[in-house]
Design a protein around this motif. Structure first.
Motif, short mmCIF file in Angstrom:
data_model
loop_
_atom_site.label_atom_id
_atom_site.label_comp_id
_atom_site.label_asym_id
_atom_site.label_seq_id
_atom_site.Cartn_x
_atom_site.Cartn_y
_atom_site.Cartn_z
N LEU A 196 0.81 -1.22 0.00
CA LEU A 196 0.00 0.00 0.00
C LEU A 196 0.85 1.27 0.00
N ALA A 197 2.14 1.15 0.23
CA ALA A 197 3.02 2.32 0.18
C ALA A 197 3.00 2.88 -1.24
N GLN A 198 3.03 4.18 -1.35
CA GLN A 198 2.86 4.81 -2.66
C GLN A 198 4.21 5.17 -3.30
N PRO A 199 4.28 5.03 -4.63
CA PRO A 199 5.50 5.40 -5.36
C PRO A 199 5.64 6.92 -5.43
N PRO A 200 6.80 7.42 -5.86
CA PRO A 200 7.06 8.86 -5.86
C PRO A 200 6.02 9.70 -6.62
N PHE A 201 5.58 9.26 -7.79
CA PHE A 201 4.61 10.06 -8.56
C PHE A 201 3.29 10.19 -7.82
N ALA A 202 2.83 9.11 -7.21
CA ALA A 202 1.59 9.16 -6.43
C ALA A 202 1.74 10.08 -5.22
N LYS A 203 2.93 10.06 -4.61
CA LYS A 203 3.18 10.97 -3.49
C LYS A 203 3.15 12.42 -3.95
N LEU A 204 3.68 12.69 -5.13
CA LEU A 204 3.67 14.04 -5.68
C LEU A 204 2.24 14.55 -5.84
N ASP B 252 -9.34 -8.17 -3.25
CA ASP B 252 -9.63 -7.65 -4.59
C ASP B 252 -10.29 -6.28 -4.61
N GLU B 253 -10.04 -5.45 -3.59
CA GLU B 253 -10.56 -4.09 -3.61
C GLU B 253 -9.60 -3.15 -2.86
N VAL B 254 -9.31 -2.02 -3.50
CA VAL B 254 -8.48 -0.98 -2.89
C VAL B 254 -9.17 0.35 -3.12
N VAL B 255 -9.16 1.20 -2.09
CA VAL B 255 -9.79 2.52 -2.16
C VAL B 255 -8.73 3.58 -1.90
N ALA B 256 -8.72 4.62 -2.75
CA ALA B 256 -7.77 5.72 -2.58
C ALA B 256 -8.52 7.04 -2.75
N GLU B 257 -7.93 8.11 -2.23
CA GLU B 257 -8.51 9.44 -2.35
C GLU B 257 -7.46 10.43 -2.82
N LEU B 258 -7.98 11.49 -3.46
CA LEU B 258 -7.14 12.57 -3.94
C LEU B 258 -7.93 13.86 -3.78
N VAL B 259 -7.32 14.87 -3.16
CA VAL B 259 -7.94 16.19 -3.09
C VAL B 259 -7.48 16.96 -4.31
N GLY C 17 -5.80 13.61 -17.38
CA GLY C 17 -4.60 12.83 -17.12
C GLY C 17 -4.44 12.51 -15.65
N ALA C 18 -4.85 13.42 -14.79
CA ALA C 18 -4.78 13.17 -13.34
C ALA C 18 -5.81 12.13 -12.94
N ILE C 19 -6.98 12.14 -13.59
CA ILE C 19 -7.99 11.12 -13.32
C ILE C 19 -7.44 9.75 -13.69
N MET C 20 -6.82 9.67 -14.87
CA MET C 20 -6.25 8.40 -15.32
C MET C 20 -5.08 7.97 -14.43
N THR C 21 -4.30 8.93 -13.95
CA THR C 21 -3.20 8.62 -13.04
C THR C 21 -3.71 8.03 -11.73
N LEU C 22 -4.75 8.63 -11.18
CA LEU C 22 -5.34 8.12 -9.94
C LEU C 22 -5.83 6.69 -10.14
N ALA C 23 -6.55 6.45 -11.24
CA ALA C 23 -7.06 5.11 -11.52
C ALA C 23 -5.92 4.11 -11.74
N ASP C 24 -4.92 4.51 -12.48
CA ASP C 24 -3.77 3.64 -12.75
C ASP C 24 -3.06 3.29 -11.44
N ASN C 25 -2.91 4.28 -10.58
CA ASN C 25 -2.23 4.05 -9.32
C ASN C 25 -2.99 3.08 -8.43
N VAL C 26 -4.29 3.27 -8.31
CA VAL C 26 -5.06 2.39 -7.41
C VAL C 26 -5.14 0.97 -7.99
#
Length: 136
Positions: A11-19, A31-38, A53-62
């Motif tokens: 569950l630790a996040q990579p650098p781009f997700a942290k950015l 088989d389920e993970v939930v994430a949030e982004l402000v 692109g940020a929407i797709m990044t969030l989805a790709d990350n989760v």
């Protein structure tokens, strides 16, 4: 949620997700993970809405996080395919929630459906993504 050491690593996040400040908030079953982004101003498009692109990044990350939770030690994952449907804009200041649910959990490929929700629960986007699992 109580996590094992392996789950904590998964569950630790990579650098781009942290950015982007993507935060994994739940891991339900295998088989389920939930994430949030402000949605901060620097993540918006010229209309003041979360950039596609940020929407797709969030989805790709989760989806990647969900895949990572399924892998054996020594494996890694790459995105093979991703398709996004955009239903409504996500305004700046909104907290968007991404829920990844497994559609297919195989040894070499995994398919995830990621639903992105506005704070009022309305569906903003839906992403279907295929992840490939490879050995190092």
């Amino acid at each position: 949620m109580t996590l094992t050491p392996d789950e904590t690593i998964a569950l630790a996040q990579p650098p781009f997700a942290k950015l982007l400040d993507i935060r994994t908030i739940e891991a339900n079953g295998s088989d389920e993970v939930v994430a949030e982004l402000v949605v901060r101003e620097e993540l918006t498009n010229r209309n003041g809405m979360l950039h596609g692109g940020a929407i797709m990044t969030l989805a790709d990350n989760v989806a990647g996080t969900a895949t990572y939770r399924q892998m054996a030690p020594g494996q890694y994952t790459v995105t093979m395919e991703s398709k996004t449907n955009f239903f409504r804009p996500i305004p700046a200041g909104t907290k968007v929630r991404a829920v990844a649910r497994g559609l297919h959990i195989g040894r070499r490929t995994m398919v995830w459906e990621v639903s992105l929700y506005l704070e009022d629960g309305r569906l903003a986007a839906k992403v279907t993504q295929t992840q490939m699992v490879l050995d190092r």
